[in-house]
Every structure is written in structure tokens, then in C-alpha cells.
Design a protein around this motif. Structure first.
Motif, short mmCIF file in Angstrom:
data_model
loop_
_atom_site.label_atom_id
_atom_site.label_comp_id
_atom_site.label_asym_id
_atom_site.label_seq_id
_atom_site.Cartn_x
_atom_site.Cartn_y
_atom_site.Cartn_z
N VAL A 22 4.12 -10.27 23.86
CA VAL A 22 5.47 -10.40 23.30
C VAL A 22 6.38 -9.29 23.82
CG1 VAL A 22 6.81 -10.29 21.16
CG2 VAL A 22 4.70 -11.61 21.23
N PHE A 23 5.85 -8.08 23.90
CA PHE A 23 6.64 -6.94 24.39
C PHE A 23 7.05 -7.15 25.84
CE2 PHE A 23 6.60 -2.93 26.78
CZ PHE A 23 7.66 -2.28 26.18
N TYR A 24 6.10 -7.50 26.71
CA TYR A 24 6.43 -7.68 28.12
C TYR A 24 7.36 -8.88 28.34
CZ TYR A 24 3.06 -4.18 29.68
OH TYR A 24 2.40 -3.00 29.91
N THR A 25 7.17 -9.95 27.58
CA THR A 25 8.06 -11.10 27.67
C THR A 25 9.49 -10.71 27.30
OG1 THR A 25 6.23 -12.58 27.10
CG2 THR A 25 8.45 -13.47 26.91
N PHE A 26 9.62 -9.90 26.25
CA PHE A 26 10.94 -9.42 25.83
C PHE A 26 11.58 -8.55 26.91
CE2 PHE A 26 13.51 -6.12 23.73
CZ PHE A 26 14.48 -6.92 23.14
N LEU A 29 12.65 -10.83 29.94
CA LEU A 29 13.77 -11.73 29.67
C LEU A 29 15.06 -11.00 29.35
CD1 LEU A 29 12.02 -14.48 27.48
CD2 LEU A 29 12.59 -14.58 29.91
N CYS A 30 14.96 -9.83 28.73
CA CYS A 30 16.16 -9.15 28.23
C CYS A 30 16.55 -7.90 29.01
CB CYS A 30 15.98 -8.79 26.76
SG CYS A 30 15.65 -10.21 25.70
N TYR A 31 15.64 -7.34 29.76
CA TYR A 31 15.93 -6.12 30.51
C TYR A 31 15.55 -6.30 31.97
CZ TYR A 31 16.55 -3.86 25.98
OH TYR A 31 16.99 -3.52 24.74
N ARG A 32 15.72 -5.24 32.72
CA ARG A 32 15.32 -5.25 34.13
C ARG A 32 13.89 -4.74 34.22
NH1 ARG A 32 18.72 -2.50 39.11
NH2 ARG A 32 17.49 -3.42 40.81
N PRO A 33 12.94 -5.64 34.39
CA PRO A 33 11.52 -5.21 34.34
C PRO A 33 11.09 -4.54 35.64
CG PRO A 33 11.63 -7.54 34.80
CD PRO A 33 13.06 -7.10 34.59
N LYS A 34 10.07 -3.71 35.52
CA LYS A 34 9.42 -3.13 36.69
C LYS A 34 8.41 -4.14 37.23
CE LYS A 34 7.96 0.33 34.28
NZ LYS A 34 7.27 1.60 33.90
N PRO A 35 8.10 -4.08 38.52
CA PRO A 35 7.09 -5.01 39.06
C PRO A 35 5.75 -4.91 38.35
CG PRO A 35 8.29 -3.96 40.85
CD PRO A 35 8.73 -3.27 39.58
#
Length: 303
Positions: A22-26, A29-35
Motif C-alpha cells: 500500500v505504501f509503495y503504491t501510494f 501513484l502520488c509522488y515521484r518514485p525512485k526506481p
């Protein structure tokens, strides 16, 4: 007692992985994720499925109560479990390689792959998933419900399921590919881990004269590297223990409740401890939990 241990281990691991998913999905979807977030998100999902299918007691109880002890149950369970195990080793290796490239100095040979890895990350994911899903398809053909007919042509692995015998050439070819893949991936993980340890050691020596090591605060890159090193070491140890147990089962060529129970526990150790290591080492998660705690405390204080 063993059933309680397996249920607790699997349940605890599933809950921890679901929280992390849930944390990584959030974040994605909502922030700029790291690879590394993309890799960790997939690894978390894989571990949830692995805990559900990798010899989990819950599934066997459900199937037994519904009288679903048939070929479909055996084939689906073996196939999904093997695919998830293969994806787990591939993505753990990818996580180790990517982190080694990320922390490598700009003058090193690996530095030029830093942007290429980010650019082709989606293609790498598609290749890993398609290869493992297609290559493991032989499990659908060579697994099924155990019968008393021609027992010499079957290897009983549970009370109701067995692996059917293969043609010698096909079996040798599949084993060669699997062993080559695992040796390459484990070797690559060990090599990148050794490289990261050297980088961290050099970084520590360079800053020793500037800071007191006991008060030196780890950078996010250093913390992430230490986390991945811990995950790789855990995976390699559990991998070799599982190899020894599986080899013993193959030599016996029979269903042994003790061996199967130990193997179930060992198989579930890595997907259970992985989310705990990631949760405890990721500042974003700890800060989020602290924020939620302070918010709840403020709400209850108002009441």
C-alpha cells in the motif's frame, strides 16, 4: 503446533507485505518514485503471493474443506509458487545491481549504466516477468494429483500432489537452465554486494577524519545500501538452506512431513523478514508512522 507456527509466520508476513505494498503504491501513484521503489513494490506483491501459495497451510485447509484436491489445484499451486520464487530471486538481484550502480562513483565503469538502467527499467521488468512465466510453464504439465498407479514415475511432495517424471533430455535441459540462472543471479548478487561493501568502506575511511564515527549520520544512499545488503545476505542464506532441503527430498523421492515442514518454514523466512527490514530502514515510512501517531494523539487529546 507446527500448523500454528506456519499460520502465524505466513499471516505476519502477509500483513507486513500488504502494508508495504500500500505504501509503495501510494508513492508510485502520488509522488515521484525512485526506481528502487518500483522494484520493491513488485517484490512485495510477489512475496504476498508466495506466502499464500508456497505451501501455506491456509490454502490446503480451504482446498481440503471444499474437496478441491484435483489436478487444477496441484498444477496452479506448484506453477504460481515456482513463478513467484523465480521472480523473487530475479528482482532481488536487480535491486542489488541497481543499488550498486546508483552508489558507484562517477569515474567508475558502472557509472555509465546509471541512466541506461532507469531508461530501460520497464523493458527489464517485462523481460523478467515474461521469461519466468513462460519458462516455468513445464510445471503445469509435470505436476498433478498423486495416484497409486505407477508410483515409481511420481515423486510425492504433498499428501495429494506429486511431480511426474520427465524425459531424461527434457529434465536435464530444464535443470541446466535453472541451475545456470540461479548460479548467475546469486553470483551477481554476491559480486554487487562485495562491490557495495568496498564503496561503503572507502566512503567511511574518507570521512573518518572529518566526523566522529559514533555520531556520523548515515546518508539515505548509505542506509538504502545497507538495507539491500542485509536483504541479499538473508536471501542467499535461505536459498542455500532450501537447496539442501530440496536435494534431500529429491534423494528420498517421497513425501516426508518433517522435511516438507522445515522447507515450508525456510521458504517463508525471506518474504517475511524482507518487509520488516524495509519498513525499519526507510525514513519515509518511519516519518509517516510518526506523523500518524502524532495526529492520532492530537485527535484523542482534543476529545
Amino acid at each position: 503446533s507446527l500448523k500454528i507456527v506456519f499460520n502465524f509466520q505466513a499471516g505476519f508476513g502477509i500483513l507486513a507485505n500488504m502494508f508495504l505494498l500500500v505504501f509503495y503504491t501510494f508513492i508510485i501513484l502520488c509522488y515521484r518514485p525512485k526506481p528502487t521503489d518500483m522494484i520493491s513494490c513488485q517484490l512485495t506483491f510477489i512475496h504476498i503471493v508466495l506466502l499464500l501459495t508456497g505451501g501455506n497451510i491456509w490454502l490446503w485447509d480451504i482446498f481440503g474443506s471444499l474437496n478441491i484436491e484435483n489436478d487444477f489445484n496441484c498444477k496452479a499451486t506448484f506453477y504460481i509458487s515456482r513463478v513467484m520464487r523465480s521472480l523473487s530471486i530475479c528482482l532481488t538481484c536487480l535491486l542489488s545491481v541497481f543499488q550498486a550502480v546508483t552508489i558507484s562513483p562517477s569515474s567508475s565503469f558502472l557509472a555509465k549504466f546509471k541512466y541506461k538502467l532507469k531508461k530501460y527499467m520497464i523493458s527489464v521488468f517485462l523481460f523478467i516477468w515474461s521469461f519466468n512465466v513462460s519458462f516455468t510453464s513445464h510445471r503445469i504439465i509435470y505436476s498433478g494429483i498423486f495416484t497409486n498407479v505407477s508410483e515409481t514415475k511420481q515423486m510425492k511432495v504433498t499428501k495429494s500432489c506429486s511431480l511426474l517424471s520427465m524425459n531424461y533430455i527434457i529434465r536435464a535441459l530444464i535443470l541446466t537452465v535453472i541451475i545456470s540462472r540461479d548460479v548467475f543471479l546469486v553470483g551477481l548478487m554476491l559480486a554487487t554486494s562485495a562491490y557495495m561493501v568496498i564503496i561503503l568502506f572507502r566512503h567511511q575511511r574518507q570521512h573518518k577524519h572529518l566526523h566522529n564515527l559514533s555520531h556520523l549520520r548515515a546518508s539515505p544512499e548509505k542506509r538504502a545500501t545497507q538495507t539491500i545488503l542485509l536483504l541479499v545476505v538473508s536471501f542467499v542464506v535461505m536459498y542455500w538452506v532450501n537447496i539442501i532441503i530440496s536435494s534431500t527430498a529429491v534423494l528420498l523421492r517421497m513425501y516426508d512431513p518433517v522435511i516438507l515442514s522445515v522447507q515450508k518454514f525456510v521458504m517463508n523466512v525471506y518474504p517475511t523478514i524482507t518487509p520488516l527490514v524495509q519498513i525499519s530502514s526507510d525514513n519515509r515510512i518511519t516519518n509517516m508512522l510518526k506523523h500518524i501517531q502524532s495526529l492520532c494523539h492530537h485527535i484523542f487529546k482534543k476529545r
